[in-house]
Design a protein around this motif. Structure first.
Motif, mmCIF file in Angstrom:
data_model
loop_
_atom_site.group_PDB
_atom_site.id
_atom_site.type_symbol
_atom_site.label_atom_id
_atom_site.label_comp_id
_atom_site.label_asym_id
_atom_site.label_seq_id
_atom_site.Cartn_x
_atom_site.Cartn_y
_atom_site.Cartn_z
ATOM 1 N N GLU A 68 8.770 16.735 13.053
ATOM 2 C CA GLU A 68 9.850 15.770 13.204
ATOM 3 C C GLU A 68 10.220 15.258 11.820
ATOM 4 O O GLU A 68 9.496 15.482 10.853
ATOM 5 C CB GLU A 68 9.415 14.625 14.106
ATOM 6 N N PRO A 69 11.348 14.552 11.736
ATOM 7 C CA PRO A 69 11.797 14.179 10.388
ATOM 8 C C PRO A 69 10.820 13.255 9.650
ATOM 9 O O PRO A 69 10.551 13.466 8.468
ATOM 10 C CB PRO A 69 13.125 13.472 10.645
ATOM 11 N N HIS A 70 10.277 12.252 10.352
ATOM 12 C CA HIS A 70 9.461 11.258 9.639
ATOM 13 C C HIS A 70 8.199 10.932 10.441
ATOM 14 O O HIS A 70 8.203 10.058 11.294
ATOM 15 C CB HIS A 70 10.276 9.984 9.398
ATOM 16 N N ILE A 71 7.130 11.610 10.113
ATOM 17 C CA ILE A 71 5.889 11.472 10.874
ATOM 18 C C ILE A 71 5.343 10.046 10.806
ATOM 19 O O ILE A 71 4.674 9.578 11.731
ATOM 20 C CB ILE A 71 4.839 12.509 10.385
ATOM 21 N N SER A 72 5.642 9.311 9.729
ATOM 22 C CA SER A 72 5.039 7.975 9.594
ATOM 23 C C SER A 72 5.616 6.962 10.582
ATOM 24 O O SER A 72 5.060 5.891 10.767
ATOM 25 C CB SER A 72 5.152 7.461 8.161
ATOM 26 N N LEU A 73 6.731 7.316 11.240
ATOM 27 C CA LEU A 73 7.248 6.410 12.275
ATOM 28 C C LEU A 73 6.456 6.592 13.567
ATOM 29 O O LEU A 73 6.631 5.840 14.530
ATOM 30 C CB LEU A 73 8.732 6.685 12.532
ATOM 31 N N GLU A 75 6.944 10.269 2.042
ATOM 32 C CA GLU A 75 7.237 11.472 2.838
ATOM 33 C C GLU A 75 8.016 12.501 2.016
ATOM 34 O O GLU A 75 8.756 13.312 2.570
ATOM 35 C CB GLU A 75 8.016 11.075 4.101
ATOM 36 N N VAL A 76 7.847 12.440 0.710
ATOM 37 C CA VAL A 76 8.528 13.402 -0.155
ATOM 38 C C VAL A 76 8.160 14.829 0.268
ATOM 39 O O VAL A 76 9.012 15.705 0.360
ATOM 40 C CB VAL A 76 8.166 13.154 -1.642
ATOM 41 N N LEU A 77 6.892 15.038 0.564
ATOM 42 C CA LEU A 77 6.428 16.386 0.900
ATOM 43 C C LEU A 77 6.496 16.654 2.406
ATOM 44 O O LEU A 77 6.881 17.743 2.838
ATOM 45 C CB LEU A 77 5.008 16.578 0.371
ATOM 46 N N THR A 78 6.134 15.657 3.217
ATOM 47 C CA THR A 78 6.052 15.897 4.667
ATOM 48 C C THR A 78 7.399 15.760 5.374
ATOM 49 O O THR A 78 7.554 16.268 6.489
ATOM 50 C CB THR A 78 5.074 14.901 5.325
ATOM 51 N N GLY A 79 8.357 15.078 4.747
ATOM 52 C CA GLY A 79 9.634 14.820 5.409
ATOM 53 C C GLY A 79 10.250 16.075 6.008
ATOM 54 O O GLY A 79 10.374 17.083 5.313
ATOM 55 N N VAL A 129 0.885 -1.168 0.000
ATOM 56 C CA VAL A 129 0.000 0.000 0.000
ATOM 57 C C VAL A 129 0.916 1.209 0.000
ATOM 58 O O VAL A 129 1.846 1.288 0.803
ATOM 59 C CB VAL A 129 -0.880 0.016 1.267
ATOM 60 N N VAL A 130 0.680 2.131 -0.923
ATOM 61 C CA VAL A 130 1.461 3.371 -0.915
ATOM 62 C C VAL A 130 0.527 4.509 -0.523
ATOM 63 O O VAL A 130 -0.601 4.609 -1.023
ATOM 64 C CB VAL A 130 2.164 3.631 -2.272
ATOM 65 N N ILE A 131 0.988 5.316 0.411
ATOM 66 C CA ILE A 131 0.162 6.425 0.902
ATOM 67 C C ILE A 131 1.078 7.576 1.310
ATOM 68 O O ILE A 131 2.199 7.349 1.769
ATOM 69 C CB ILE A 131 -0.730 5.966 2.088
ATOM 70 N N GLU A 132 0.626 8.800 1.116
ATOM 71 C CA GLU A 132 1.377 9.929 1.661
ATOM 72 C C GLU A 132 1.224 9.891 3.181
ATOM 73 O O GLU A 132 0.106 9.693 3.691
ATOM 74 C CB GLU A 132 0.808 11.254 1.143
ATOM 75 N N ALA A 133 2.308 10.097 3.894
ATOM 76 C CA ALA A 133 2.274 10.025 5.364
ATOM 77 C C ALA A 133 1.180 10.943 5.902
ATOM 78 O O ALA A 133 0.458 10.590 6.835
ATOM 79 C CB ALA A 133 3.622 10.419 5.931
ATOM 80 N N ILE A 134 1.059 12.117 5.322
ATOM 81 C CA ILE A 134 -0.112 12.982 5.488
ATOM 82 C C ILE A 134 -0.469 13.451 4.081
ATOM 83 O O ILE A 134 0.312 14.183 3.475
ATOM 84 C CB ILE A 134 0.170 14.205 6.381
ATOM 85 N N PRO A 135 -1.594 12.999 3.534
ATOM 86 C CA PRO A 135 -1.921 13.378 2.159
ATOM 87 C C PRO A 135 -1.990 14.903 2.014
ATOM 88 O O PRO A 135 -2.743 15.576 2.728
ATOM 89 C CB PRO A 135 -3.279 12.716 1.930
ATOM 90 N N ALA A 136 -1.176 15.440 1.100
ATOM 91 C CA ALA A 136 -1.025 16.898 1.026
ATOM 92 C C ALA A 136 -0.961 17.396 -0.411
ATOM 93 O O ALA A 136 -0.446 18.479 -0.674
ATOM 94 C CB ALA A 136 0.243 17.310 1.785
ATOM 95 N N ASN A 137 -1.459 16.604 -1.345
ATOM 96 C CA ASN A 137 -1.398 17.022 -2.741
ATOM 97 C C ASN A 137 -2.764 17.282 -3.350
ATOM 98 O O ASN A 137 -2.896 17.516 -4.547
ATOM 99 C CB ASN A 137 -0.657 15.977 -3.575
#
Ligand code: PMP
Length: 428
Positions: free
Chosen positions: A247-252, A238-242, A201-209
């Motif tokens: 913090e560096p990586h919200i998905s962690l 996390e291209v956009l949210t990184g 599954v691919v998802i933006e860590a926080i969808p922002a597009n």
């Protein structure tokens, strides 16, 4: 205005739409694209000598603002020694160390030249490692312009996709499942139906597009649970949210706990750099150690590596996250006050230094389908009014805005003052 207009007219004879990336053509807001001449901190001056306060920040990379002297100095130094060698270089090690500093010990990184390439590589890796074909993505999430990612939902909920661009044959998207954000039951059922054919599954860590669509933690936890049950991976984009959301990586931390993370934008500090990071056991499946091919003439070039390393060093050394959070809170509180006072159906959604103005709504949307198309008309007015005040917002109401550490409290106060007028004009 005259020079920008002149240049835009000239550009249209040379490049399709006059641009090298479609939204820059100002089609959804109307008017003439602005031609920047010189950036400085939170501002830039255009070819006509007008000064703008910038909330585009090159669509995210410029977390320190334009032309930060510390970044420019390191880039100059690197450029003076040669632009690219096509060999391993010290700069790759320096940026790798900084990137991996924020990640678990067993992580490794592969640098590429764009966010698109990062996601493309991560998905090839997930398919290669799992030896499965199907990848699920969500409407409203953008992951770059690789063929198979230019896909939209077919008819009916949670269906296999249809291509969303001419030039993408159906065969390229046949293994893409397109789901709706925020719809727990439909997404879970569709994923379980794919079962052991699901690679990732691919998802933006926080969808922002497509607006800023912050998901409920339960939704992300469901994705983690289902993929785990099925032996599939999660690729968190996390291209956009990184580095931008506290913090560096919200998905962690937000419940996704991904198997692979893609980075771009900030990690290259304004130069074309993307990255895939993940545990060594997965990453070592990439060539030359493993069977998943990936390469790049300019990957890991000294200039991109220097810009990225300088940006991360300066950001960390100057309490960057705190500055961004403080400006973000100021912008949010001011916006909330304005729409409360004027009783307008508008809300600001914010994640750290990323913000989005949702119009014609009283509740923040959590999926692309919930964004009112009519709100884009209102955004046109707001965009135009802000531009008249010398404030550059993204030329589309679906795009988010970006703060940098160069934005001062005074800049934000001025922005709120202009927004007060622009919002009034939109509902006049
Ligand atoms: N993923 C996400 C989440 C993005 O926001 C973007 C670009 N906006 C990309 C991938 C593609 O990156 P690039 O434009 O560098 O190819």
């Amino acid at each position: 205005m005259d020079k920008s207009r002149e240049l835009f007219a000239q550009a249209q004879k040379l490049m399709p739409g006059g641009v090298n990336s479609p939204v820059r053509a100002f089609r959804s807001v109307g008017g003439t694209a602005v031609y920047p001449k010189k950036g400085l901190g939170a501002h830039f001056v255009d070819e006509d000598g007008r000064e703008f306060l910038d909330y585009c920040m090159s669509w995210g990379p410029l977390i320190l603002g334009h032309a930060h002297p510390g970044v420019i100095e390191r880039v100059r130094e690197a450029a003076g020694s040669g632009l690219s060698f096509g060999m391993p270089c010290r700069g790759e090690i320096e940026l790798s160390q900084r990137v991996l500093d924020d990640l678990p010990d067993d992580y490794r990184v592969r640098f590429v030249s764009s966010g698109t390439e990062a996601v493309m590589t991560a998905i090839r890796l997930a398919r290669g490692v799992t030896q499965r074909p199907v990848v699920a993505k969500f409407t409203g999430c953008y992951h770059g312009h690789a063929d198979f990612l230019l896909v939209q939902a077919g008819s009916g909920l949670a269906t296999f996709g249809t291509a969303s661009s001419a030039g993408v044959p159906e065969s390229m998207v046949q293994d893409m499942l397109v789901l709706r954000l925020d719809d727990m039951e439909a997404a879970e059922a569709a994923l379980r139906k794919v079962g052991e054919r699901l690679a990732a599954v691919v998802i933006e860590a926080i969808p922002a597009n497509n607006g800023l669509l912050v998901q409920k933690p339960e939704f992300l936890a469901m994705l983690r649970k289902v993929t785990q049950d099925l032996g599939a991976m999660i690729v968190s984009d996390e291209v956009l949210t990184g580095y931008r959301v506290g913090e560096p990586h919200i998905s962690l931390r937000n419940g996704l706990f991904p198997d692979l993370i893609t980075l771009g934008k900030v990690v290259g500090g304004g130069m074309p750099v993307g990255a895939v990071v993940g545990p060594a056991k997965t990453m070592n499946s990439l060539a030359p150690d493993g069977p998943v091919y990936q390469a790049g003439t300019l990957s890991g070039n000294p200039i991109g590596m220097a810009a990225g390393a300088a940006t991360l060093d300066i950001f960390r050394g100057t309490n960057g996250q705190e500055i961004l959070e403080s400006r973000g809170q100021q912008l949010q509180a001011g916006f909330d006050e304005i729409v409360g006072r004027l009783s307008l159906p508008a809300r600001m959604q914010r994640a750290g230094s990323i913000f989005w103005i949702a119009l014609e709504c009283t509740e923040l949307p959590r999926c692309a389908e919930a964004i009112a198309a009519s709100s884009m008309e209102k955004y046109r007015t707001i965009h135009r009014k802000m531009l008249d005040e010398g404030i550059y917002f993204a030329p589309s109401g679906y795009e988010v805005g970006f703060l940098s550490t160069a934005h001062t409290a005074e800049d934000v106060a001025r922005t709120l003052c202009a927004l007060d007028g622009a919002l009034r004009a939109a509902w006049a």
